[in-house]
Enzyme design. Structure first.
Site, PDB file in Angstrom:
ATOM      1  N   GLU A 287       7.663 -39.694 -40.775  1.00 57.15           N
ATOM      2  CA  GLU A 287       6.814 -39.991 -39.615  1.00 57.15           C
ATOM      3  C   GLU A 287       7.547 -39.484 -38.385  1.00 57.15           C
ATOM      4  O   GLU A 287       8.689 -39.881 -38.134  1.00 57.15           O
ATOM      5  CB  GLU A 287       6.560 -41.504 -39.501  1.00 57.15           C
ATOM      6  CG  GLU A 287       5.645 -42.046 -40.577  1.00 57.15           C
ATOM      7  CD  GLU A 287       4.280 -41.366 -40.634  1.00 57.15           C
ATOM      8  OE1 GLU A 287       3.850 -40.795 -39.608  1.00 57.15           O
ATOM      9  OE2 GLU A 287       3.660 -41.377 -41.702  1.00 57.15           O
ATOM     10  N   CYS A 321       6.252 -43.601 -30.201  1.00 59.20           N
ATOM     11  CA  CYS A 321       5.692 -42.365 -30.743  1.00 59.20           C
ATOM     12  C   CYS A 321       4.202 -42.284 -30.418  1.00 59.20           C
ATOM     13  O   CYS A 321       3.644 -41.215 -30.263  1.00 59.20           O
ATOM     14  CB  CYS A 321       5.902 -42.314 -32.240  1.00 59.20           C
ATOM     15  SG  CYS A 321       5.329 -43.800 -33.050  1.00 59.20           S
TER      16      CYS A 321
HETATM   17  P1  NAD Z   1      15.941 -38.924 -34.050  1.00 59.84           P
HETATM   18  O1  NAD Z   1      15.202 -37.936 -34.865  1.00 59.84           O
HETATM   19  O2  NAD Z   1      16.915 -38.427 -33.074  1.00 59.84           O
HETATM   20  O3  NAD Z   1      16.763 -39.922 -35.011  1.00 59.84           O
HETATM   21  C1  NAD Z   1      16.119 -40.664 -36.025  1.00 59.84           C
HETATM   22  C2  NAD Z   1      17.132 -40.975 -37.101  1.00 59.84           C
HETATM   23  O4  NAD Z   1      17.524 -39.768 -37.730  1.00 59.84           O
HETATM   24  C3  NAD Z   1      18.409 -41.633 -36.590  1.00 59.84           C
HETATM   25  O5  NAD Z   1      18.796 -42.655 -37.487  1.00 59.84           O
HETATM   26  C4  NAD Z   1      19.401 -40.494 -36.622  1.00 59.84           C
HETATM   27  O6  NAD Z   1      20.726 -40.928 -36.774  1.00 59.84           O
HETATM   28  C5  NAD Z   1      18.932 -39.735 -37.843  1.00 59.84           C
HETATM   29  N1  NAD Z   1      19.357 -38.337 -37.905  1.00 59.84           N
HETATM   30  C6  NAD Z   1      19.652 -37.498 -36.879  1.00 59.84           C
HETATM   31  N2  NAD Z   1      20.001 -36.290 -37.357  1.00 59.84           N
HETATM   32  C7  NAD Z   1      19.918 -36.354 -38.706  1.00 59.84           C
HETATM   33  C8  NAD Z   1      20.146 -35.428 -39.756  1.00 59.84           C
HETATM   34  N3  NAD Z   1      20.527 -34.157 -39.521  1.00 59.84           N
HETATM   35  N4  NAD Z   1      19.972 -35.830 -41.036  1.00 59.84           N
HETATM   36  C9  NAD Z   1      19.562 -37.089 -41.298  1.00 59.84           C
HETATM   37  N5  NAD Z   1      19.343 -38.016 -40.349  1.00 59.84           N
HETATM   38  C10 NAD Z   1      19.511 -37.654 -39.058  1.00 59.84           C
HETATM   39  O7  NAD Z   1      14.844 -39.865 -33.378  1.00 59.84           O
HETATM   40  P2  NAD Z   1      15.067 -41.111 -32.387  1.00 59.84           P
HETATM   41  O8  NAD Z   1      15.512 -40.600 -31.063  1.00 59.84           O
HETATM   42  O9  NAD Z   1      15.872 -42.165 -33.040  1.00 59.84           O
HETATM   43  O10 NAD Z   1      13.589 -41.688 -32.276  1.00 59.84           O
HETATM   44  C11 NAD Z   1      12.641 -41.162 -31.416  1.00 59.84           C
HETATM   45  C12 NAD Z   1      11.700 -40.239 -32.175  1.00 59.84           C
HETATM   46  O11 NAD Z   1      11.109 -40.946 -33.252  1.00 59.84           O
HETATM   47  C13 NAD Z   1      10.531 -39.746 -31.330  1.00 59.84           C
HETATM   48  O12 NAD Z   1      10.284 -38.403 -31.622  1.00 59.84           O
HETATM   49  C14 NAD Z   1       9.373 -40.630 -31.798  1.00 59.84           C
HETATM   50  O13 NAD Z   1       8.111 -40.073 -31.587  1.00 59.84           O
HETATM   51  C15 NAD Z   1       9.696 -40.761 -33.247  1.00 59.84           C
HETATM   52  N6  NAD Z   1       9.049 -41.937 -33.826  1.00 59.84           N
HETATM   53  C16 NAD Z   1       7.976 -41.749 -34.657  1.00 59.84           C
HETATM   54  C17 NAD Z   1       7.311 -42.842 -35.187  1.00 59.84           C
HETATM   55  C18 NAD Z   1       6.134 -42.671 -36.110  1.00 59.84           C
HETATM   56  O14 NAD Z   1       5.748 -43.642 -36.771  1.00 59.84           O
HETATM   57  N7  NAD Z   1       5.529 -41.498 -36.177  1.00 59.84           N
HETATM   58  C19 NAD Z   1       7.736 -44.136 -34.869  1.00 59.84           C
HETATM   59  C20 NAD Z   1       8.838 -44.289 -34.026  1.00 59.84           C
HETATM   60  C21 NAD Z   1       9.490 -43.178 -33.516  1.00 59.84           C
END
Ligand code: NAD
Length: 528
Positions: A287, A321
């Site tokens: 997501e 999001c």
């Molecule tokens: P992010 O992608 O920076 O991080 C999310 C997670 O991924 C964190 O735990 C991070 O440590 C991990 N991560 C980062 N790099 C990685 C890699 N190379 N391999 C594996 N894991 C890795 O996102 P964020 O800043 O934590 O959250 C905000 C984002 O999340 C926004 O884009 C928002 O729209 C999205 N979001 C989507 C939903 C949905 O249901 N569609 C819900 C909430 C947030």
């Protein structure tokens, strides 16, 4: 006995009741004066302190909220081996048995609702109502998936003609990795983890770097509700290290990710590369982000539409999001709409969310602050409201005033990028067709909404808006488990809808069993 039909969402706190406010204020004060929490990693059922990852209060970033262990990529083999061992007996249990653990976790959280929400106020910068809603959603996920698991345990409906017994069973896939974001720091990790566990998988939970203490509360809830040791690993640490190592690991069958588009797409790509020794196809439930639009028709009720747009765009400082970041307004009402939106937005209090009157808290970190203030400072559009920091509290917090920008060319970052903060693009459109076309002009397709009093226009928008969740005459945020299953299309998501009836199947393998029940060559002599 879990009754699949009896799910009801947890009622939100009623903040107009003075006792409710007083009780929560005490929880906030207790959290404010508490020492930094120590959060361990859990590998193979053992609590481990290694490395250190500090989380801070985004509204007062000199204050450390928690010191968590920080697991690095070298631990991935040990994490996965331990989970694979534990998964075998966990998956032998019935769906109903596993569902009991989720019901227990829901009760555990319900008993500590204020304490958990107060922690969110400080570790995630959530205003009171948003923090409470996140805890309620976590409870809802446990309650809902527990009931859905009972249904799944009964198997799928298939035909069994005379002489043949056919069954469709759902079994756990193996080891799942759950990678969560910070913005719904309890609800989203809970949803993904609870679903994976109840479907019969063992789980490595990798929380966001910013909110390890809140995610750890989920681990406590599950362990204290009878989850066998070893079935859940907790691995805080940098995403690009332990997160990436687990995604790439040959022993991980399923990856449940919620976060940004770029990270999600990189995970999907990595999971598509079969590793030496890997004997299955990895599945990714991802997501991702959104660049969500609302349409305001010329007959819209602006008494409703204006606060709903402000709430959708600026609630939790726009860090959802599902948040509205673009609004397309019919030309005849454009001036009235934007004047009223500006007047309404000016009433939203910006500040530290420990105060109940605050609507717009801080953004999560220095990067977010720089990204948002930079986009507003460099925009080629007209900043109609915000952009000034004069009324923001003088405190070491990452505060960004809500901003409303119009006159934007379609290529401006504020119109195209998910900025993930309280910055709203507004544009005037000539008719509903151009409104829908512009709303759909994005790679994302998460949420969208329309305010209109014309049934024909509403119907057209519902059919033509490209989004996983479409809202009519209401805010476009705040989906409720079991009522508005949530998840995007396009580059906003890959998977089934969270909080909906199809979700658990994404964490299961379907097994069809067919038995010939006609006695052939029946030999009674051999039975005794
Ligand atoms: P992010 O992608 O920076 O991080 C999310 C997670 O991924 C964190 O735990 C991070 O440590 C991990 N991560 C980062 N790099 C990685 C890699 N190379 N391999 C594996 N894991 C890795 O996102 P964020 O800043 O934590 O959250 C905000 C984002 O999340 C926004 O884009 C928002 O729209 C999205 N979001 C989507 C939903 C949905 O249901 N569609 C819900 C909430 C947030």
């Amino acid at each position: 006995m879990i009754d699949p039909g009896s799910y009801q969402p947890e009622p939100l706190r009623r903040w107009h009741i003075p006792e409710v406010v007083d009780k929560f204020r005490r929880a906030v004060l207790a959290q404010q004066t508490a020492a930094a929490m120590d959060i361990p990693a859990i590998i193979g059922g053992h609590e481990i302190s290694i490395g250190e990852l500090a989380s801070v209060d985004p509204g007062d970033y000199e204050r450390v909220v928690a010191k968590a262990s920080s697991v690095n990529s070298e631990a991935a083999d040990e994490v996965v081996a331990g989970l694979a061992d534990a998964q075998r007996s966990w998956s032998d249990r019935s769906h109903t048995d596993r569902a009991e653990v989720l019901m227990g976790a829901a009760s555990w959280m319900r008993e500590r609702r204020d304490e958990l929400a107060a922690l969110e106020v400080f570790e995630a910068g959530k205003p009171w109502d948003e923090a409470d809603a996140d805890v309620c959603e976590a409870i809802d996920f446990c309650e809902y998936y527990a009931r859905q698991a009972v249904v799944l345990g009964r198997g799928g409906v298939v035909q069994s003609p005379p002489g043949e017994d056919n069954r469709l069973m759902y079994v756990g896939r193996g080891v799942a990795v759950v990678i969560g974001p910070w913005n719904f720091p309890l609800a989203i990790p809970t949803g993904m983890t609870a679903a994976a566990l109840v479907a019969g998988n063992a789980v490595a939970l990798k929380p966001a770097e910013q909110t390890p203490a809140i995610a750890y509360q989920l681990v406590r809830a599950l362990r204290e509700s009878g989850l066998p040791e070893g079935v859940l690993a907790f691995v805080p640490g940098p995403g690009e290290e332990i997160g990436a190592a687990l995604v790439a690991h040959s022993g991980v069958q399923t990856i449940a990710f919620t976060g940004s588009k770029d990270v999600g797409l990189a995970i999907i790509e990595q999971a598509g590369r079969t590793q030496p020794g890997q004997r299955f196809v990895k599945r990714v439930v991802a997501e991702m982000g959104g660049k969500n639009a609302m349409i305001i028709d010329s007959d819209a009720d602006l008494d409703q539409a204006v606060p709903a747009v402000a709430q959708s765009a600026f609630g939790f400082a726009g860090q959802k999001c599902s948040a509205a970041s673009r609004v397309f307004v019919m030309q005849p009402i454009y001036d009235e709409f934007i004047d009223r939106l500006i007047a309404h937005s000016a009433t939203l209090e910006v500040g530290h969310p420990s105060e109940p009157s605050v609507v717009v808290g801080p953004v999560i970190d220095a990067d977010a602050h720089a990204r948002l203030t930079g986009a507003v400072a460099r925009t080629t559009g007209t900043v109609r409201f915000g952009g000034s920091t004069s009324h923001i509290p003088e405190r070491a917090g990452w505060f960004v005033a809500p901003a409303i920008v119009d006159g934007l060319p379609p290529t401006d970052r504020i119109m195209t990028d998910e900025l993930f903060g309280p910055v709203l693009a507004v544009a005037s459109v000539a008719d509903i067709d151009s409104a829908i076309r512009r709303a759909n002009q994005t790679d994302y397709a998460l949420t969208a909404g329309i305010y209109s009093r014309s049934p024909a226009t509403v119907e057209r928008a519902v059919l033509q808006l490209h989004a996983g969740n479409v809202y009519v005459n209401r805010t476009i945020t705040g989906s409720i488990v079991g009522r508005q299953p949530f998840g995007g299309h396009g580059l906003s998501g890959s998977g089934p809808k969270a909080g909906g009836p199809d979700y658990l199947k994404a964490f299961s393998d379907a097994k069809a069993v067919s038995e010939n029940t006609i006695r052939q060559g029946f030999a009674p002599d051999y039975l005794s």
